[in-house]
Every structure is written in C-alpha cells, then in structure tokens.
Design an enzyme around this catalytic site. Sequence first.
Site, PDB file in Angstrom:
ATOM      1  N   SER A 158      41.293  -7.813  24.482  1.00  0.00           N
ATOM      2  CA  SER A 158      39.914  -7.456  24.164  1.00  0.00           C
ATOM      3  C   SER A 158      39.813  -6.109  23.461  1.00  0.00           C
ATOM      4  O   SER A 158      40.332  -5.935  22.371  1.00  0.00           O
ATOM      5  CB  SER A 158      39.079  -7.523  25.437  1.00  0.00           C
ATOM      6  N   HIS A 159      39.182  -5.155  24.105  1.00  0.00           N
ATOM      7  CA  HIS A 159      38.908  -3.853  23.501  1.00  0.00           C
ATOM      8  C   HIS A 159      40.054  -2.854  23.639  1.00  0.00           C
ATOM      9  O   HIS A 159      39.966  -1.750  23.132  1.00  0.00           O
ATOM     10  CB  HIS A 159      37.647  -3.261  24.144  1.00  0.00           C
TER      11      HIS A 159
END
Length: 134
Positions: free
Chosen positions: A125-126
């Site tokens: 993800s991030h």
Amino acid sequence: MHFKVGFLHIFALILTKKGQALTLIKSISGIRGTIGGNAGDSLTPKDIVEITSSYAHWLKQKTKNHRVVIGRDARISGEMVKSIVQGTLLACGIDVIDIDLSTTPTVEMAVVEENAGGGIIITASHNPRNWNAL
C-alpha cells in the site's frame, strides 16, 4: 512494542537486541515488511512461506473450497513474492487463480466472481517501495 487500535491489536517489532530497527509488522490485515534481511526481522522468503502455508492450512480446515485468488501491485518485489505465494499454495493442495497486476478491491471482487475460498493481495500500500506485504 504493542499498539491497541480499537478492537485490533497490532504487534510491531521495533528494536532488536542490538538496538537496530526491525521492519516486520504483523497485524489483523496481514504481514508487511522490507524485503530481505533476516527471517522474523524483515519479510523474507521463509516468512512468506510460513505465513502462506499457515493460511492454506487454516483455509483447508475452515472450508471445502480450496481455491485462492492472488493478485499483486507493481512493486519491484511483487513478482518474486507472488511466485513464492503461488508455489506454497500449490504445494499445500490449494488451487490458485492468479490475476497478476491488480488492486485490493479487484482481488476481493474476484474471490466472489470466481467462487474462491479466499484471496491474497500482495501490496504494501502506502509503504516505501522496498516494502511488500500479504
């Protein structure tokens, strides 16, 4: 170090005995960490096999549906992690539906569409590009 977030308990290893930062986080949403390093401290092939085989064992005990959808993001380590996940699932007797490059919602929808017993998305993800996750 232990963090409590609502009903979720997240256990993050923060320091080794030598005072070096560890980069492996296990939580209700999966396991994520930096690729390489030592097993248990970062996300290594050994960790990936252990987590994936545990999931396969759990799935086989909980359901008769032994099909799993897997997908990944475009991180440089994604293909390698996917190969380990896929090989481990197959070795555990799980049928794999590989949708390759995809998003988390796409894998979720494919589980339903393919009538699979579960799904694994390979994405951190991030997190920075040297991270990955299951």
